[in-house]
Design an enzyme around this catalytic site. Sequence first.
Site, PDB file in Angstrom:
ATOM      1  N   HIS A  71      -0.457   0.501   9.624  1.00  0.00           N
ATOM      2  CA  HIS A  71      -1.743   0.980   9.111  1.00  0.00           C
ATOM      3  C   HIS A  71      -2.658   1.382  10.261  1.00  0.00           C
ATOM      4  CE1 HIS A  71      -0.140  -2.240   6.504  1.00  0.00           C
ATOM      5  NE2 HIS A  71      -0.271  -1.302   5.592  1.00  0.00           N
ATOM      6  N   LYS A 111       5.828  -7.790   2.336  1.00  0.00           N
ATOM      7  CA  LYS A 111       5.539  -7.618   3.759  1.00  0.00           C
ATOM      8  C   LYS A 111       4.361  -8.524   4.127  1.00  0.00           C
ATOM      9  CE  LYS A 111       4.879  -3.060   3.980  1.00  0.00           C
ATOM     10  NZ  LYS A 111       4.680  -2.875   2.519  1.00  0.00           N
ATOM     11  N   ASP A 150      -1.295  -8.544   0.457  1.00  0.00           N
ATOM     12  CA  ASP A 150      -0.021  -8.467  -0.246  1.00  0.00           C
ATOM     13  C   ASP A 150       0.478  -9.868  -0.593  1.00  0.00           C
ATOM     14  OD1 ASP A 150      -0.347  -5.841   0.644  1.00  0.00           O
ATOM     15  OD2 ASP A 150       1.756  -5.570   1.169  1.00  0.00           O
ATOM     16  N   GLY A 197       0.822  -1.199   0.000  1.00  0.00           N
ATOM     17  CA  GLY A 197       0.000   0.000   0.000  1.00  0.00           C
ATOM     18  C   GLY A 197       0.855   1.247   0.000  1.00  0.00           C
ATOM     19  N   SER A 198       0.341   2.331  -0.603  1.00  0.00           N
ATOM     20  CA  SER A 198       1.008   3.622  -0.502  1.00  0.00           C
ATOM     21  C   SER A 198       0.779   4.194   0.894  1.00  0.00           C
ATOM     22  CB  SER A 198       0.466   4.572  -1.564  1.00  0.00           C
ATOM     23  OG  SER A 198       0.844   4.122  -2.851  1.00  0.00           O
ATOM     24  N   GLY A 199       1.474   5.288   1.193  1.00  0.00           N
ATOM     25  CA  GLY A 199       1.330   5.922   2.494  1.00  0.00           C
ATOM     26  C   GLY A 199       2.482   5.632   3.432  1.00  0.00           C
ATOM     27  N   HIS A 200       3.426   4.797   2.972  1.00  0.00           N
ATOM     28  CA  HIS A 200       4.592   4.446   3.797  1.00  0.00           C
ATOM     29  C   HIS A 200       5.875   5.051   3.241  1.00  0.00           C
ATOM     30  CE1 HIS A 200       1.862   1.676   5.652  1.00  0.00           C
ATOM     31  NE2 HIS A 200       1.729   0.954   4.554  1.00  0.00           N
TER      32      HIS A 200
END
Lengths: 333, 333
Positions: A219, A105, A110, A54-57
């Site tokens: 998250h 991860k 994922d 996911g994006s945001g990391h």
Amino acid sequence: MKKLINKPEDVVKEELEGIVFAHPDLVRVHFAPNYIVRADAPVKGKVGIVSGGGSGHEPLHGGYVGIGMLHAACPGEVFTSPTPDQIYDATKAVNGGAGVLHIVKNYSGDVMNFEMAAEMAGADGIEVASMVTNDDVAVQDSLYTQGRRGVGVTVFVEKIAGGAAEAGMPLKELTALANRVNENGRSMGMALTSCTVPVAGKPTFELGDDEMEIGIGIHGEPGRERMKIKPVDEVVDMMADAILTDLPFKSGDRIIAMVNGMGGTPLIELYVAYRRLAQICQGKGIKIERNLIGNYITSLEMAGFSITLLRADDEMIKYWDAPVHTPGLRWGM
Amino acid sequence: MKKLINKPEDVVKEELEGIVFAHPDLVRVHFAPNYIVRADAPVKGKVGIVSGGGSGHEPLHGGYVGIGMLHAACPGEVFTSPTPDQIYDATKAVNGGAGVLHIVKNYSGDVMNFEMAAEMAGADGIEVASMVTNDDVAVQDSLYTQGRRGVGVTVFVEKIAGGAAEAGMPLKELTALANRVNENGRSMGMALTSCTVPVAGKPTFELGDDEMEIGIGIHGEPGRERMKIKPVDEVVDMMADAILTDLPFKSGDRIIAMVNGMGGTPLIELYVAYRRLAQICQGKGIKIERNLIGNYITSLEMAGFSITLLRADDEMIKYWDAPVHTPGLRWGM
């Protein structure tokens, strides 16, 4: 919601457009399906390395594409797994004939989507090996995860495997090295505040004005314990104890240590936290050989930090020190 | 107040202790008076460069001490000028016989205390030259400042002058180069939130849930206008217009561009902002030759960002590209 964005649903696309403008010397970006790939991919005769999530990391993972680290990264929407077609296309794009390593991860979506993509690429005759990071000692199972969550050690796996792939290490050996890094790495995080996913428009969870959460996931998944805020020395003591006793790390161990900001934490505070971590390690006869202090695997604007410790051997340190040139990590070139 | 600290009054001291643990290969730290100095200082026969200012803007300035950038940095308490004795001692510590350059951000306390230290060092027979950065186009005078505030261009001055000093440039020429960088640089910032100085214990200013402030200073000084939050494209349009028309930048100009996070802004948002900035420059025939996107001059945990543009000539780009190895900026080595 206070964010520097246009439409919430356009954030990832527009971030990728920013990357196109910013780093044409290092990477190319493919849109729909989205992936970021080394400008010189595929690198002939060398293993290609693909990660994603996911994006945001950020800077994880897209910021680690470049020389000496990832060959491609597949960004999902914010806090959302990338789709199999993204990963499949990225895998084909980095295949230089020596096979492809997937670094995943440990989150159920994922893992499932990388598996599906590996099968699709395998059917095309591309040799794909996969390894899953699961270094978070906070909890056994979690929201989105069976077993332990994969967090900070992923940065270490990507750097060390990336250095080894650059040096020409074959796929089987590379996969073993990546697994060894994961097996010798342990992490734990904490949060002072939540973060807000743009399309959700409200904080992922609520935390009182005097509260913190120990063992938080990247998250915002629940951690071990919610408690009143304590001095950072006590917070580091709790986290280091959980990490050090888990492997366990022992006197004489040589380690690479990361104090990682979650996105909304001032650097000055990360150094105060690192001070305590270094004191603890020194007291236990554990030698910090290398360190990273800053924002490397974040959770949007969450205030908080995580600690990752890797028991490192000579080979890991050699590939850690190897030259790297990516938007998010650079040395030796 | 949610912070990863112990006692508010110990934050700077404990941060410096963290730096001692983290970067012994690059820097030494002197306590009481506090300054961070290159491990190999004084560098014989080369100009020493000293900067400093209030803490809370990390990595500026302490994170830029090392090879190819600053020789010493004097951290004051958070958002508080360093004292003359700090600067005087640091100046002596970096004096390798070729003189010392002081890089000072334009805040009245900083300017006064650097002047006093320069006089004290001068009385000891050390040749000191000073230059003051004042690149913030937002307002003419400000809280703490007569004239314009010194902000993002300071990073550029420190890098470019640092590279030139490493190459052996004499003091007079170096001072002229540093001034030329300042004169060709322009910046503007904005905030979505305030920040909290640890010893104050409460936010520096209040901003409504739907408000932002355009032209904010790095200590939360008032900017040009407080308004409802707008899409980031419109925010970048306003800031870029203020910056570009001020110098003014023209078609054919080559620039170094920085999109800088204030401390609490996710990297993904900085790339969305950079996208718009690059579109604007492209549309005006201004070529971005180099860029920096990330947290380089911060305001604790403030959410927001700033833009700095430098009209660069060949000499500036040459020393920008020169190898640098500091905790906060590293390439080429």
